[in-house]
Design a protein around this motif. Structure first.
Motif, mmCIF file in Angstrom:
data_model
loop_
_atom_site.group_PDB
_atom_site.id
_atom_site.type_symbol
_atom_site.label_atom_id
_atom_site.label_comp_id
_atom_site.label_asym_id
_atom_site.label_seq_id
_atom_site.Cartn_x
_atom_site.Cartn_y
_atom_site.Cartn_z
ATOM 1 N N THR A 91 0.827 -1.215 0.000
ATOM 2 C CA THR A 91 0.000 0.000 0.000
ATOM 3 C C THR A 91 0.856 1.258 0.000
ATOM 4 O O THR A 91 0.341 2.359 -0.100
ATOM 5 C CB THR A 91 -0.941 0.033 1.220
ATOM 6 N N HIS A 92 2.175 1.085 0.083
ATOM 7 C CA HIS A 92 3.070 2.246 0.048
ATOM 8 C C HIS A 92 3.237 2.728 -1.391
ATOM 9 O O HIS A 92 2.585 3.675 -1.800
ATOM 10 C CB HIS A 92 4.419 1.873 0.691
ATOM 11 N N LEU A 93 4.080 2.049 -2.179
ATOM 12 C CA LEU A 93 4.271 2.485 -3.573
ATOM 13 C C LEU A 93 4.096 1.351 -4.583
ATOM 14 O O LEU A 93 4.683 1.373 -5.658
ATOM 15 C CB LEU A 93 5.641 3.154 -3.728
ATOM 16 N N GLY A 94 3.291 0.359 -4.214
ATOM 17 C CA GLY A 94 2.849 -0.613 -5.217
ATOM 18 C C GLY A 94 3.775 -1.758 -5.561
ATOM 19 O O GLY A 94 3.527 -2.468 -6.527
ATOM 20 N N HIS A 111 10.791 -0.824 0.092
ATOM 21 C CA HIS A 111 11.066 0.199 1.097
ATOM 22 C C HIS A 111 10.944 -0.336 2.518
ATOM 23 O O HIS A 111 10.806 0.425 3.469
ATOM 24 C CB HIS A 111 10.144 1.409 0.899
ATOM 25 N N GLY A 125 7.476 0.411 9.011
ATOM 26 C CA GLY A 125 7.902 0.964 7.734
ATOM 27 C C GLY A 125 6.866 1.927 7.185
ATOM 28 O O GLY A 125 5.919 2.280 7.883
ATOM 29 N N PRO A 126 7.032 2.322 5.940
ATOM 30 C CA PRO A 126 6.199 3.398 5.412
ATOM 31 C C PRO A 126 4.749 3.069 4.988
ATOM 32 O O PRO A 126 3.996 4.001 4.772
ATOM 33 C CB PRO A 126 7.001 3.898 4.197
ATOM 34 N N PRO A 127 4.315 1.810 4.847
ATOM 35 C CA PRO A 127 2.944 1.613 4.328
ATOM 36 C C PRO A 127 1.877 2.296 5.182
ATOM 37 O O PRO A 127 1.883 2.142 6.403
ATOM 38 C CB PRO A 127 2.752 0.087 4.364
ATOM 39 N N PRO A 128 0.958 3.026 4.539
ATOM 40 C CA PRO A 128 -0.061 3.751 5.292
ATOM 41 C C PRO A 128 -1.323 2.934 5.603
ATOM 42 O O PRO A 128 -2.103 3.314 6.460
ATOM 43 C CB PRO A 128 -0.408 4.918 4.372
ATOM 44 N N LYS A 129 -1.518 1.818 4.871
ATOM 45 C CA LYS A 129 -2.781 1.071 5.030
ATOM 46 C C LYS A 129 -2.497 -0.428 5.103
ATOM 47 O O LYS A 129 -1.452 -0.880 4.627
ATOM 48 C CB LYS A 129 -3.685 1.328 3.805
#
Lengths: 148, 358
Positions: A91-94, A111, A125-129
């Motif tokens: 969900t971060h950058l695919g 990432h 880490g960076p995933p938002p969802k």
């Protein structure tokens, strides 16, 4: 003054018509480019469920990245024996996620995003969802993954 | 008898019809300042030579490359392994692309620190920024074409970032991707952008950039402007001869690097396989990549990476608008842009090195 106002008006209306014309003239080309992205490619069909083989052979701790329709998906059997399936798109950058056997979580190599195996929740880490879950059923010993 | 002498019949024939002597006189009149910072004047020329290498090797690659999903990877493999000097042509294209990006950074920052963007060279600066953007677009679209594993994920991330642009992001990402997922549609679109659209844009903007450089002459740094004794050399033939030597050196350098470290090709992209461990972007995206990894999922009401990408946009925007703000009237503003440039460079280099070691 009146002549000036008239000139301003004519300029303005010319501008509006020029913009309308430009929009009208470019519309077919825009549609030409965008409609191809919405059409299904040849041989591609909407997949609602898929069989991933025998549940007995898929031991706890095992995982499998597979193709679900046109998207990548992931099946994991956790140590307690339960099956979990997700849309494998981070969900971060695919990027496409995978199961990390050592740490018993779902992980993205791009990432470093980390998700919970049982719930798909984003842990670190960076995933938002959370990951989008898919349904898993075992029917007569066969693993069936379907859209949630 | 000199080549340009009026006794030379061919020359006078040509001169009568094309006016060659006018160009030569203009070139002879053009002067290049000689000072401690003169070496930076060569960067634009080096970039031009590298672009010429890209044009030539690009045309050669198209002889064998097939922009079709099941053939793209194998056609590059074919060039690399079956065609005589295929590895050389393909590696030249990849290496020169990377070195070009590096030279463009050096070119931009040398102009930036010499305050060359000030009046009357603002448009030269903007066109240079546009050229940097065009070269990034070349890099992004060209990267996908070999259809190997890393190309696939780099494109996936790039399009996801583009898709997060407010309002128009979704449409732009769809138009570039050419479908719901990266596939044949993406290869077709990236290929035609890479080989048709961007070269046209490059010619137009580079033409403007060069024209403006001729119009304004070389920019002189402040220290040179204040100097009592100013030394100049003739562009033609003095500077141009040195230019040629530098170009020759660079061509040989790139060819040498290529011979020692030919560019590799990863395994064919599998759209359903997970991203390989240790995946990293090219060095020029590494600073952004490393920075994005540090961001938390949410900062206030925003998603971390959206804020991060907006932050990069603002950083670049400051460089872009420098000519409007740092006009040379205020010393404090001038100093601010110096410090900004130094911090930008340190940050970029620092994060890049961190990304390499991480």
């Amino acid at each position: 003054m009146i002549a000036g106002t008239r000139r301003v008006f004519v300029r303005w209306i010319t501008g509006v018509f020029a913009a309308l014309w430009a929009g009208m003239a470019s519309y077919p080309f825009f549609r030409y480019l965008i409609s191809g992205t919405k059409k299904k490619q040849a041989g591609e069909e909407l997949v609602t469920s898929i069989s991933l083989g025998s549940s007995e052979e898929f031991l706890p701790g095992a995982s499998k990245n597979f193709k679900f329709g046109s998207a990548p998906a992931l099946l994991v059997r956790s140590e307690d024996g339960a099956f979990h399936a997700y849309n494998a798109i981070c969900t971060h950058l695919g990027c496409t996620v995978q199961y990390n056997e050592e740490k018993k979580n779902i992980w993205c190599a791009c990432h470093g995003g980390v998700y919970d195996t049982a719930s798909g929740k984003n842990l670190a880490g960076p995933p938002p969802k959370p990951l989008k879950a898919l349904n898993v059923e075992v029917k007569e010993g066969e693993i069936i993954v379907s859209r949630a | 008898m000199s080549l340009t002498s009026s006794d030379n019949k061919f020359y006078s024939w040509l001169d009568d019809r094309v006016g060659v002597s006018g160009f030569i006189k203009a070139a002879e009149k053009k002067e290049v300042p000689v000072h401690k910072q003169s070496m930076w004047y060569y960067m634009g020329g080096i970039a031009m030579v590298l672009l010429a290498i890209q044009g030539l090797t690009g045309i050669l690659l198209m002889v064998y490359y097939v922009p079709e999903i099941s053939s793209a990877h194998s056609s590059v493999l074919f060039i690399n392994t079956q065609i005589e000097f295929g590895w050389f042509v393909r590696s030249l294209h990849s290496w020169a692309a990377n070195i070009l990006i590096f030279i463009l950074f050096v070119h931009m920052f040398s102009a930036y620190f010499m305050k060359a963007y000030r009046k009357p060279r603002e448009v030269t600066w903007f066109s240079g920024m546009a050229l940097l953007g065009i070269c990034f677009a070349f890099g992004f679209t060209g990267y996908l074409l070999p259809w190997d594993e890393i190309a696939f994920f780099a494109t996936k991330i790039g399009l996801d970032i583009a898709g997060k642009t407010p309002f128009i992001g979704g449409v732009i990402a769809d138009l570039l991707r050419g479908g719901a997922e990266i596939g044949q549609g993406t290869i077709s679109r990236f290929f035609l952008i890479h080989v048709i659209l961007l070269p046209i844009a490059l010619f137009a903007v580079a033409g403007l950039h060069l024209l403006l450089v001729q119009l304004h002459g070389m920019s002189e740094p402040e220290s040179f402007k204040k100097a009592k004794k100013k030394k100049y050399e003739k562009f033609f033939p003095d500077f141009l001869v040195k230019d040629f030597m530098v170009w020759l050196f660079f061509f040989n350098l790139v060819a040498g690097i290529v011979a020692l470290f030919p560019w590799g090709l990863g395994p064919e992209a599998d759209p359903f396989a997970p991203a390989p461990a240790g995946i990293k972007p090219e060095w020029y995206f590494l600073a952004m990549f490393q920075f994005l990894k540090l961001l938390p999922p949410h900062i206030g009401p925003f998603e971390g990476e959206i804020l991060g990408i907006a932050f990069f946009g603002v950083l670049a925007l400051v460089l872009f608008v420098a000519p409007f703000i740092d006009t040379g009237k205020s010393k404090a503003v001038s100093k601010f842009f110096d410090v900004y440039g130094i911090l930008f460079t340190i940050g970029f280099v620092g994060f890049t090195v961190w990304g390499m070691l991480d």
